[in-house]
Structure formats: structure tokens, C-alpha cells
Design an enzyme around this catalytic site. Sequence first.
Site, PDB file in Angstrom:
ATOM      1  N   TYR A  33      -6.599   2.230   2.520  1.00  0.00           N
ATOM      2  CA  TYR A  33      -6.432   1.742   1.153  1.00  0.00           C
ATOM      3  C   TYR A  33      -7.583   0.820   0.741  1.00  0.00           C
ATOM      4  O   TYR A  33      -8.022  -0.031   1.508  1.00  0.00           O
ATOM      5  CB  TYR A  33      -5.102   0.977   0.996  1.00  0.00           C
ATOM      6  CG  TYR A  33      -4.960   0.396  -0.390  1.00  0.00           C
ATOM      7  CD1 TYR A  33      -4.464   1.175  -1.430  1.00  0.00           C
ATOM      8  CD2 TYR A  33      -5.385  -0.902  -0.673  1.00  0.00           C
ATOM      9  CE1 TYR A  33      -4.375   0.661  -2.719  1.00  0.00           C
ATOM     10  CE2 TYR A  33      -5.305  -1.421  -1.960  1.00  0.00           C
ATOM     11  CZ  TYR A  33      -4.801  -0.629  -2.977  1.00  0.00           C
ATOM     12  OH  TYR A  33      -4.729  -1.127  -4.260  1.00  0.00           O
ATOM     13  N   GLU A  39      -7.892  18.104 -35.352  1.00  0.00           N
ATOM     14  CA  GLU A  39      -9.177  17.470 -35.032  1.00  0.00           C
ATOM     15  C   GLU A  39      -8.995  16.405 -33.953  1.00  0.00           C
ATOM     16  O   GLU A  39      -9.802  16.272 -33.036  1.00  0.00           O
ATOM     17  CB  GLU A  39      -9.789  16.832 -36.278  1.00  0.00           C
ATOM     18  CG  GLU A  39     -10.336  17.851 -37.259  1.00  0.00           C
ATOM     19  CD  GLU A  39     -10.841  17.192 -38.537  1.00  0.00           C
ATOM     20  OE1 GLU A  39     -12.040  16.962 -38.624  1.00  0.00           O
ATOM     21  OE2 GLU A  39     -10.026  16.899 -39.421  1.00  0.00           O
ATOM     22  N   LYS A  47      -9.979  17.371 -51.190  1.00  0.00           N
ATOM     23  CA  LYS A  47      -9.927  17.620 -49.751  1.00  0.00           C
ATOM     24  C   LYS A  47      -8.532  17.495 -49.143  1.00  0.00           C
ATOM     25  O   LYS A  47      -7.748  16.641 -49.518  1.00  0.00           O
ATOM     26  CB  LYS A  47     -10.839  16.617 -49.017  1.00  0.00           C
ATOM     27  CG  LYS A  47     -12.307  16.813 -49.313  1.00  0.00           C
ATOM     28  CD  LYS A  47     -12.930  17.901 -48.478  1.00  0.00           C
ATOM     29  CE  LYS A  47     -12.968  17.488 -47.046  1.00  0.00           C
ATOM     30  NZ  LYS A  47     -14.267  17.174 -46.552  1.00  0.00           N
ATOM     31  N   HIS A  93     -18.078  36.401 -30.479  1.00  0.00           N
ATOM     32  CA  HIS A  93     -19.240  35.656 -31.006  1.00  0.00           C
ATOM     33  C   HIS A  93     -18.968  35.127 -32.411  1.00  0.00           C
ATOM     34  O   HIS A  93     -19.891  34.937 -33.193  1.00  0.00           O
ATOM     35  CB  HIS A  93     -20.503  36.526 -31.020  1.00  0.00           C
ATOM     36  CG  HIS A  93     -20.715  37.292 -29.748  1.00  0.00           C
ATOM     37  ND1 HIS A  93     -21.419  36.780 -28.677  1.00  0.00           N
ATOM     38  CD2 HIS A  93     -20.262  38.512 -29.355  1.00  0.00           C
ATOM     39  CE1 HIS A  93     -21.417  37.675 -27.697  1.00  0.00           C
ATOM     40  NE2 HIS A  93     -20.711  38.731 -28.077  1.00  0.00           N
ATOM     41  N   SER A  96      -9.157  12.759 -48.577  1.00  0.00           N
ATOM     42  CA  SER A  96     -10.394  11.999 -48.517  1.00  0.00           C
ATOM     43  C   SER A  96     -10.319  10.902 -49.566  1.00  0.00           C
ATOM     44  O   SER A  96      -9.743  11.103 -50.639  1.00  0.00           O
ATOM     45  CB  SER A  96     -11.564  12.926 -48.803  1.00  0.00           C
ATOM     46  OG  SER A  96     -12.668  12.180 -49.273  1.00  0.00           O
ATOM     47  N   ASN A 119       0.822  -1.223   0.000  1.00  0.00           N
ATOM     48  CA  ASN A 119       0.000   0.000   0.000  1.00  0.00           C
ATOM     49  C   ASN A 119       0.852   1.268   0.000  1.00  0.00           C
ATOM     50  O   ASN A 119       0.575   2.201  -0.754  1.00  0.00           O
ATOM     51  CB  ASN A 119      -0.952   0.001   1.199  1.00  0.00           C
ATOM     52  CG  ASN A 119      -1.960  -1.136   1.119  1.00  0.00           C
ATOM     53  OD1 ASN A 119      -2.056  -1.804   0.088  1.00  0.00           O
ATOM     54  ND2 ASN A 119      -2.697  -1.368   2.191  1.00  0.00           N
TER      55      ASN A 119
HETATM   56  N1  ARG Z   1      -1.862  -3.153  -7.287  1.00  0.00           N
HETATM   57  C1  ARG Z   1      -2.296  -2.340  -6.209  1.00  0.00           C
HETATM   58  C2  ARG Z   1      -2.650  -0.957  -6.690  1.00  0.00           C
HETATM   59  O1  ARG Z   1      -2.459  -0.637  -7.800  1.00  0.00           O
HETATM   60  C3  ARG Z   1      -1.205  -2.219  -5.178  1.00  0.00           C
HETATM   61  C4  ARG Z   1      -1.260  -3.251  -4.122  1.00  0.00           C
HETATM   62  C5  ARG Z   1      -2.176  -2.880  -3.058  1.00  0.00           C
HETATM   63  N2  ARG Z   1      -2.152  -3.727  -1.897  1.00  0.00           N
HETATM   64  C6  ARG Z   1      -2.903  -4.801  -1.725  1.00  0.00           C
HETATM   65  N3  ARG Z   1      -2.815  -5.383  -0.609  1.00  0.00           N
HETATM   66  N4  ARG Z   1      -3.676  -5.254  -2.639  1.00  0.00           N
HETATM   67  O2  ARG Z   1      -3.175  -0.151  -5.935  1.00  0.00           O
END
Ligand code: ARG
Length: 467
Positions: free
Chosen positions: A326, A299, A292, A165, A286, A119
Amino acid sequence: MEKNTFVDNNEKTWSGRFNEPVSHLVARYTASVSFDKRLAEYDIQGSRAHAQMLATQGIISQADLAAIEQGLNQIQEEIRHGNFVWHQELEDVHLNIEKRLTALVGDAGKRLHTARSRNDQIATDVRLYVRDSIDEIIRLIKAMQTALIDFAAQHTETVMPGFTHLQVAQPVSFGHHLMAYFEMLKRDIERLADCRKRVNKSPLGAAALAGTSYSIDRAMVAQKLDFDGICENSLDAVSDRDFIIEFNACAALFMTHLSRLSEELILWMSPSYNFIVLADRFCTGSSIMPQKKNPDVPELVRGKTGRVNGHLVALLTLMKAQPLAYNKDNQEDKEPLFDTVDTLIDTLRIYTDMLAGIQVNHESMRNAALHGYATATDLADYLTKKGLPFRDAHEVVAKTVQFAEQKGCDVSKLDLSELQKFSQLIDEDIFTVLTLEGSMKSRNHPGGTAPSQVSAAIKQARKWLSQ
Ligand code: ARG
């Protein structure tokens, strides 16, 4: 169709408490390695800094650190040379690298994850990635600004109709018009640079969410990774992705600016305007209409703005109502983020090149300004300076324009006696006022369209760019 087969659980780093294997479908659905392997360089950088800190703090031995560093170096080489074998069963970039490290250096590899979680690891990788992307994008925007300034410098005296405008309003210097985009891009750079301050904080040490019981040194890790400091709250560090959202918002605004310029290039290139010609290499023909020449690149830039704006909404929606800390939802931030970065980088490279190859049709620009009563305001200002209240002058000019319209000519083509029917204050000297060039020159203050002011703005812009 995917068969409902199962993954060998022993492959999984976290499989200890699981009694049931996951199906291949679930493995594919939950895996992120197909896209997050792009973060490998940052993942290795983060791991090196973390391992060095662990060794300094006596949490792992110097021998383990040496083994980890040597293993990571080899993995880095394998990845750079395309020899690294990625496994979907290993889910993500982190577990792929860790597994390989352990295969290469044994137990030392298994110790790397001490006092760390995926995490805080992913939050770190993404911050390093966004930081690098911001630096690259700012560099490319500056290159585009240089192209814009060089283009503007050739056209400080070129007259074009300024529009409001989309109706002809007043004559402006084409260089002045181009420099408006320089200003927008300057703000885009300032926004990105400001966003970078919030990106550049280290989440490492937050571990899974609560921090860690080891005596780590978060500041040391932050310093090694060139972060400006640490994320102050461990829960926030692993869970928030506001810095990605903010980056994407900057990107969306930038693309919105380019979509406006693109729209103008497209209009200007249409035969009805005929103001500019884009180099052939940015256009296509085109398959059915041989005459064209289509402005495909502008675009597409206009179209790709939609995709970057879409990513912003996706990221906001992904974060909305997520409880701390997380959640796996956050894995979904990568693809929009990567696509936003790729889109901006490609767009900037192409655009800078395209600007340098634009040809300007001075005559068409000038004619368009001549046919739109663009100097009507100048006539009103002339009368006001001779003592007529502006509102009355406005009325006189409206009648004069109506008359010229019926006659089918510009106000400047009326003769003095005709003009004097509308106001006795009008004299011979009116004709210098009614020319396009006279009108342009008279707007002579900072920010105005007088060619001398445009040159001054260009000078200032070059100075800003060089600092
Ligand atoms: N792959 C996860 C992400 O992109 C990271 C790992 C997160 N941790 C876990 N215990 N799944 O956020």
C-alpha cells in the site's frame, strides 16, 4: 492564506511515536475525509462483518460485539440523518467512525481494529462501492436500452441515408441505425458484468500488508459481505486498484459510445439536416441570437466523455510504478472514481428521458437519402445479377451517376432510354430496385437493414433484456 498553525497531536489515533505536530496545511493536504466520507455505509458494513468474525473466532467477546454493533447502528443513523460530525483532524472515514464508536461504547470500540488495518479496510470499502455502482449503472443502461428499442420499434420502416465518411452511402432503416447503439450498450453491460467478478473479492484479513497473527476466518467475512471469495495474496489485496481502473475503462468506453450518439443527435438537429427535434427541456437558447435552439445536453455528454477518459488516465498514472504494497498515492483514486460514477449515473438518467422525447422528421430524412445517389449500389447489384461482373457493373453505375449529376437529378429519375444508354441489361424492373424502400427491403438477412430484420432484431433485444 492558511496560517502555519499546528494540529493538536493528541487528536491523532497514531500519534504515539510523533514528537512534532503537523501543520494545518499538511493535515488538510493528507486528509481524505472530505470525500471518502461517502464510503461510510460500506465502512460500517465491513466493520460489522469483521467484528462478527472476531467474536465467532473468540478474538473479542460477545459483549464487545454487542457493544460494537449497537454503536455502529447509532453511527449509521447519525450519518443518515446528517447529525454525524466529521473532523478533518481525524483524516479519513475510518478514523472518524472509530473515534465516535469509542466515544459511544468505550474499549469495545478500540478492539474493533484488532486484526485489521486501514489498508485492507479501504480496499474493502472501495470494492463494495464499485460493486454497488456497477449494479446501479447496469440497471440504468438497461433502462436506456429499453428507451432505444421503443424508439427503434416506431421506425423500422423510416428511411434515412446511411453514411460512410459522412457521405450518403445507402438507405437504411432509422430503427436499424438506433439498434446499432443497443448493441454497443449490450457490450458495455457485458464488460461491466465481467469486471464485477474481479471487483467482488474480499481483501479483509490482509491487514496492513502481510496478513495477521490472529486466527481469523477470511472466508466467513467474505461471505457476510456477499463477496465471491477472497483476494488470494495479502500484498496484492491492499495495493492493487486495477479493479477501479478496469471499471473506469468500461465507463470510458460507455461514454465514448454515448458521445457518438450525441454527435449524431447534434448533427441531425442542425437545420442543414433537420432530421430530428429534441424536446425543449434538453436545449437552451442563445442570449444574442433569438432563432437558436442549442442541443446542450448531447453537447455536454460529448464533453463529459473527456472528463471520464481523463479519470482513466489519472488512475493508470496513479498506479504506474507503485512499489508493493500500500502507498498513500492510492488515496487519490477516490475523487476520479466518484466523479466517473456520478457522471455516468446522471448522464444515463437524462439520456433515457431525452430519447423518449425525440421527434423525427421523416420527410427530411427521406429527401436526404434521395439526393445522395443512395441506391447506386442497388443498380450495380441488379446488373451483376443479370450476368455483368461486379467490377464492370461498378463502372457502368459510376458513369450513370455522373450523367444524373450533370442533369441534376437522382438515378431513379432518369427514364428507361437514358438508363439503357449505359447498359442494355437494364429493363423496366429497375425502378423497383432503385426506390429507397426497395433497396432497404432487399438487405434481408440477419443483421441487415430490411425492416423485417430490424423487427426481428428488436424482438431478440427485448428477449435479451428480459432475461
Ligand atoms: N485514506 C486512505 C486511502 O484512501 C486509507 C488509509 C490508508 N492507510 C494508511 N495507513 N494511511 O487509501
